[in-house]
Design a protein around this motif. Structure first.
Motif, PDB file in Angstrom:
ATOM      1  N   ALA A  34      -2.088  -8.010   2.481  1.00  0.00           N
ATOM      2  CA  ALA A  34      -1.420  -7.739   1.271  1.00  0.00           C
ATOM      3  C   ALA A  34      -2.274  -6.608   0.597  1.00  0.00           C
ATOM      4  O   ALA A  34      -1.901  -5.987  -0.318  1.00  0.00           O
ATOM      5  CB  ALA A  34      -1.209  -8.895   0.581  1.00  0.00           C
ATOM      6  N   SER A  35      -3.620  -6.704   0.941  1.00  0.00           N
ATOM      7  CA  SER A  35      -4.781  -6.031  -0.026  1.00  0.00           C
ATOM      8  C   SER A  35      -4.500  -4.467   0.317  1.00  0.00           C
ATOM      9  O   SER A  35      -4.677  -3.509  -0.366  1.00  0.00           O
ATOM     10  CB  SER A  35      -6.195  -6.432   0.534  1.00  0.00           C
ATOM     11  OG  SER A  35      -6.548  -5.764   1.578  1.00  0.00           O
ATOM     12  N   LEU A  36      -3.778  -4.035   1.253  1.00  0.00           N
ATOM     13  CA  LEU A  36      -3.363  -2.513   1.725  1.00  0.00           C
ATOM     14  C   LEU A  36      -2.536  -2.025   0.801  1.00  0.00           C
ATOM     15  O   LEU A  36      -2.308  -1.127   0.476  1.00  0.00           O
ATOM     16  CB  LEU A  36      -2.801  -2.473   3.157  1.00  0.00           C
ATOM     17  CG  LEU A  36      -3.828  -2.965   4.396  1.00  0.00           C
ATOM     18  CD1 LEU A  36      -3.119  -2.866   5.654  1.00  0.00           C
ATOM     19  CD2 LEU A  36      -4.962  -2.104   4.424  1.00  0.00           C
ATOM     20  N   PHE A  37      -1.769  -3.229   0.103  1.00  0.00           N
ATOM     21  CA  PHE A  37      -0.856  -2.668  -1.013  1.00  0.00           C
ATOM     22  C   PHE A  37      -1.083  -3.119  -2.454  1.00  0.00           C
ATOM     23  O   PHE A  37      -0.962  -2.582  -3.487  1.00  0.00           O
ATOM     24  CB  PHE A  37       0.321  -3.190  -0.783  1.00  0.00           C
ATOM     25  CG  PHE A  37       0.927  -2.531   0.691  1.00  0.00           C
ATOM     26  CD1 PHE A  37       1.229  -1.318   1.159  1.00  0.00           C
ATOM     27  CD2 PHE A  37       0.951  -3.450   1.671  1.00  0.00           C
ATOM     28  CE1 PHE A  37       1.750  -0.828   2.131  1.00  0.00           C
ATOM     29  CE2 PHE A  37       1.171  -2.948   2.755  1.00  0.00           C
ATOM     30  CZ  PHE A  37       1.494  -1.953   3.236  1.00  0.00           C
ATOM     31  N   VAL A  38      -2.029  -4.087  -2.435  1.00  0.00           N
ATOM     32  CA  VAL A  38      -2.310  -4.714  -3.771  1.00  0.00           C
ATOM     33  C   VAL A  38      -3.836  -5.428  -3.718  1.00  0.00           C
ATOM     34  O   VAL A  38      -4.180  -6.170  -3.054  1.00  0.00           O
ATOM     35  CB  VAL A  38      -1.520  -6.193  -3.887  1.00  0.00           C
ATOM     36  CG1 VAL A  38      -1.946  -6.670  -5.238  1.00  0.00           C
ATOM     37  CG2 VAL A  38      -0.071  -5.981  -3.989  1.00  0.00           C
ATOM     38  N   GLY A  39      -4.773  -4.333  -4.064  1.00  0.00           N
ATOM     39  CA  GLY A  39      -6.335  -4.402  -3.701  1.00  0.00           C
ATOM     40  C   GLY A  39      -6.753  -5.822  -3.864  1.00  0.00           C
ATOM     41  O   GLY A  39      -7.776  -6.083  -3.268  1.00  0.00           O
ATOM     42  N   CYS A 102      -7.524  -0.065   9.430  1.00  0.00           N
ATOM     43  CA  CYS A 102      -7.256  -1.568   8.735  1.00  0.00           C
ATOM     44  C   CYS A 102      -6.107  -2.328   9.165  1.00  0.00           C
ATOM     45  O   CYS A 102      -6.398  -3.344   9.623  1.00  0.00           O
ATOM     46  CB  CYS A 102      -7.292  -1.512   7.140  1.00  0.00           C
ATOM     47  SG  CYS A 102      -8.958  -0.972   6.517  1.00  0.00           S
ATOM     48  N   ILE A 103      -5.084  -1.667   9.456  1.00  0.00           N
ATOM     49  CA  ILE A 103      -3.852  -1.971  10.047  1.00  0.00           C
ATOM     50  C   ILE A 103      -4.174  -2.610  11.430  1.00  0.00           C
ATOM     51  O   ILE A 103      -3.742  -3.825  11.770  1.00  0.00           O
ATOM     52  CB  ILE A 103      -2.751  -1.196   9.817  1.00  0.00           C
ATOM     53  CG1 ILE A 103      -2.243  -0.859   8.609  1.00  0.00           C
ATOM     54  CG2 ILE A 103      -1.587  -1.808  10.714  1.00  0.00           C
ATOM     55  CD1 ILE A 103      -1.023   0.071   8.286  1.00  0.00           C
TER      56      ILE A 103
END
Length: 121
Positions: A34-39, A102-103
């Motif tokens: 989720a942090s890839l979109f919401v840090g 990261c993915i």
């Protein structure tokens, strides 16, 4: 009265602890994704990693926590480098490569977690 004795064996003393660590490890992978979109979820994940890290010592989840921690810090480092170099346009390539890396790390970790395998760190 007719008392019924439960013949179900009690779980091993460490079984509940391992199940808890397994769930926590999954939650942290989800927070990292989720942090890839919401840090901000990445910060929550890394705090959880450090708070519960000692509990994982000697389990297969210890390697997952190390993997998750390294993913966070290296990802953050390359994100900073990418943002700093945006003005020379190479930053876009760095940020994209970091995103893909990261993915990869999150997916690989999650798949090993799902298979009950430790991470090769």
């Amino acid at each position: 009265m007719n008392d019924v004795i439960d013949a179900t064996p009690a779980p091993a003393p460490g079984a509940a602890r391992l199940e808890s660590l397994k769930q926590l490890t999954m939650i942290i992978y989800i927070l990292q994704a989720a942090s890839l979109f919401v840090g901000v979820t990445g910060i929550v994940a890394i705090v959880m990693n450090y708070v519960k890290r000692d509990d994982t010592v000697g389990t297969l989840y210890e390697s997952h926590f190390t993997w998750q921690i390294r993913t966070f810090w290296w990802g953050l480092l390359w994100a900073v480098v990418g943002f700093i170099t945006l003005f020379v346009l190479v930053g876009f390539a760095i940020l994209f490569a970091n995103f893909v890396w990261c993915i990869y790390r999150i997916v690989k970790g999650f798949l090993n977690w799902n298979d009950g395998k430790p991470m090769a760190v």
